[in-house]
Design a protein around this motif. Structure first.
Motif, PDB file in Angstrom:
ATOM      1  N   LYS A 181      -7.513 -48.882  -2.595  1.00  0.00           N
ATOM      2  CA  LYS A 181      -6.252 -48.670  -2.149  1.00  0.00           C
ATOM      3  C   LYS A 181      -5.095 -49.166  -3.141  1.00  0.00           C
ATOM      4  O   LYS A 181      -5.366 -50.195  -3.796  1.00  0.00           O
ATOM      5  N   LEU A 182      -4.095 -48.385  -3.326  1.00  0.00           N
ATOM      6  CA  LEU A 182      -3.028 -49.109  -4.404  1.00  0.00           C
ATOM      7  C   LEU A 182      -1.765 -48.702  -3.688  1.00  0.00           C
ATOM      8  O   LEU A 182      -1.705 -47.382  -3.359  1.00  0.00           O
ATOM      9  N   THR A 183      -0.775 -49.594  -3.602  1.00  0.00           N
ATOM     10  CA  THR A 183       0.672 -49.491  -2.917  1.00  0.00           C
ATOM     11  C   THR A 183       1.572 -49.878  -3.844  1.00  0.00           C
ATOM     12  O   THR A 183       1.351 -50.646  -4.356  1.00  0.00           O
ATOM     13  N   LEU A 184       2.418 -48.780  -4.257  1.00  0.00           N
ATOM     14  CA  LEU A 184       3.351 -48.932  -5.173  1.00  0.00           C
ATOM     15  C   LEU A 184       4.809 -48.796  -4.631  1.00  0.00           C
ATOM     16  O   LEU A 184       4.957 -47.751  -4.296  1.00  0.00           O
ATOM     17  N   PRO A 185       5.619 -49.536  -5.009  1.00  0.00           N
ATOM     18  CA  PRO A 185       7.255 -49.479  -4.692  1.00  0.00           C
ATOM     19  C   PRO A 185       7.756 -48.461  -5.537  1.00  0.00           C
ATOM     20  O   PRO A 185       7.381 -48.192  -6.717  1.00  0.00           O
ATOM     21  N   TYR A 186       8.754 -47.688  -4.825  1.00  0.00           N
ATOM     22  CA  TYR A 186       9.615 -46.716  -5.736  1.00  0.00           C
ATOM     23  C   TYR A 186      10.869 -46.417  -5.177  1.00  0.00           C
ATOM     24  O   TYR A 186      11.020 -46.919  -3.998  1.00  0.00           O
ATOM     25  N   GLN A 187      11.891 -46.035  -6.211  1.00  0.00           N
ATOM     26  CA  GLN A 187      13.116 -45.525  -5.744  1.00  0.00           C
ATOM     27  C   GLN A 187      13.338 -44.214  -6.389  1.00  0.00           C
ATOM     28  O   GLN A 187      12.778 -43.729  -7.225  1.00  0.00           O
ATOM     29  N   ALA A 188      14.118 -43.376  -5.746  1.00  0.00           N
ATOM     30  CA  ALA A 188      14.449 -41.920  -6.344  1.00  0.00           C
ATOM     31  C   ALA A 188      15.461 -41.321  -5.552  1.00  0.00           C
ATOM     32  O   ALA A 188      15.846 -41.654  -4.322  1.00  0.00           O
ATOM     33  N   ASP A 189      16.504 -40.411  -6.218  1.00  0.00           N
ATOM     34  CA  ASP A 189      17.410 -39.723  -5.507  1.00  0.00           C
ATOM     35  C   ASP A 189      16.801 -38.569  -5.294  1.00  0.00           C
ATOM     36  O   ASP A 189      16.092 -37.610  -5.976  1.00  0.00           O
ATOM     37  N   TYR A 190      16.967 -37.877  -3.858  1.00  0.00           N
ATOM     38  CA  TYR A 190      16.588 -36.585  -3.526  1.00  0.00           C
ATOM     39  C   TYR A 190      17.861 -35.957  -3.221  1.00  0.00           C
ATOM     40  O   TYR A 190      18.715 -36.313  -2.553  1.00  0.00           O
ATOM     41  N   VAL A 191      17.948 -34.641  -3.930  1.00  0.00           N
ATOM     42  CA  VAL A 191      19.036 -33.926  -3.705  1.00  0.00           C
ATOM     43  C   VAL A 191      18.708 -32.585  -2.860  1.00  0.00           C
ATOM     44  O   VAL A 191      17.840 -31.916  -3.519  1.00  0.00           O
ATOM     45  N   PHE A 192      19.253 -32.461  -1.881  1.00  0.00           N
ATOM     46  CA  PHE A 192      18.819 -30.926  -1.042  1.00  0.00           C
ATOM     47  C   PHE A 192      19.747 -29.876  -1.379  1.00  0.00           C
ATOM     48  O   PHE A 192      21.197 -30.233  -1.264  1.00  0.00           O
ATOM     49  N   TRP A 193      19.486 -28.903  -1.471  1.00  0.00           N
ATOM     50  CA  TRP A 193      20.097 -27.630  -1.770  1.00  0.00           C
ATOM     51  C   TRP A 193      19.989 -26.698  -0.797  1.00  0.00           C
ATOM     52  O   TRP A 193      18.946 -26.392  -0.159  1.00  0.00           O
ATOM     53  N   LYS A 194      21.041 -25.652  -0.632  1.00  0.00           N
ATOM     54  CA  LYS A 194      20.811 -24.498   0.186  1.00  0.00           C
ATOM     55  C   LYS A 194      21.472 -23.314  -0.352  1.00  0.00           C
ATOM     56  O   LYS A 194      22.295 -23.747  -1.250  1.00  0.00           O
ATOM     57  N   ALA A 195      21.224 -22.248   0.129  1.00  0.00           N
ATOM     58  CA  ALA A 195      22.066 -20.947  -0.425  1.00  0.00           C
ATOM     59  C   ALA A 195      23.662 -21.028  -0.270  1.00  0.00           C
ATOM     60  O   ALA A 195      24.129 -21.656   0.847  1.00  0.00           O
ATOM     61  N   ALA A 196      24.251 -20.736  -1.327  1.00  0.00           N
ATOM     62  CA  ALA A 196      25.643 -20.970  -1.426  1.00  0.00           C
ATOM     63  C   ALA A 196      26.433 -19.586  -0.211  1.00  0.00           C
ATOM     64  O   ALA A 196      25.650 -18.877   0.067  1.00  0.00           O
TER      65      ALA A 196
END
Length: 196
Positions: A181-196
């Motif tokens: 097993k290998l556990t790695l920390p991470y960070q990211a931006d998640y941008v959620f979109w919807k129909a206009a």
């Protein structure tokens, strides 16, 4: 004499009102200077074409995630005799632009659940390389929202951008390492979109 007194009184009253207005305006401007401007509208201009959301969609929610990615050393199902690190369970907390925790991310399958009970499952459509060997690739996923009403109810696409960490797979993964097993920390931006 009475007329002069009234004129002086009128001038002094006018001057007092002017001073009060100038002072009040200065105080109000100083107070406004401490207020943060609203966040800029999200733009995709600097992203690779393959992970840009198609026209006709608008941003529903912008978040920053911090979490852990859990990998396991497994045999490659498509190439006999080869092995690699496979993502088995991501976990992350998502904060909105004000710093408030608003959602959680887990999987598989990749699922984002908002604090209001709404959720969306993502299916990867495309990735784009991210500079740095230890940073996850940028990603575009197609959203399949759950049935619960809320912020994520009508999400059409999810972008993963501004990644940091989560991909240092330099540890060996061979037949003798199977199951490691290998556990790695991470960070990211998640941008959620919807129909206009």
């Amino acid at each position: 004499m009475k007329s002069t007194h009234n004129t002086l009184w009128a001038y002094s009253k006018s001057a007092a009102v002017t001073v009060a207005m100038v002072t009040g305006t200065a105080v109000l401007m100083a107070a406004c200077a401490g207020v943060k401007p609203p966040p800029k509208e999200y733009t995709q201009e600097r992203l690779d074409d393959q992970i840009q959301v198609p026209p006709g969609n608008v941003v529903a929610l912008e978040t920053t995630a911090t979490g852990l990615l859990n990998y396991e050393c497994k045999a490659n199902a498509t190439t006999a005799g080869s092995y690699g690190w496979v993502l088995v369970s991501p976990r992350a907390d998502l904060l909105d632009r004000t710093g408030k925790q608003v959602a959680k991310y887990a999987g598989p399958p990749a699922t984002w659940t908002h604090i209001d009970g709404s959720s969306v499952v993502g299916q990867q459509l495309a990735i784009a390389p991210r500079p740095g060997a230890t940073n996850l690739a940028y990603q575009l996923s197609k959203g399949s929202p759950g049935s619960a009403a809320g912020v994520l109810q009508n999400v059409t696409y999810i972008q993963r951008i501004k990644t940091k960490g989560g991909q240092d797979l330099s540890k060996t993964c061979t037949q003798t390492d199977m199951g490691d097993k290998l556990t790695l920390p991470y960070q990211a931006d998640y941008v959620f979109w919807k129909a206009a």
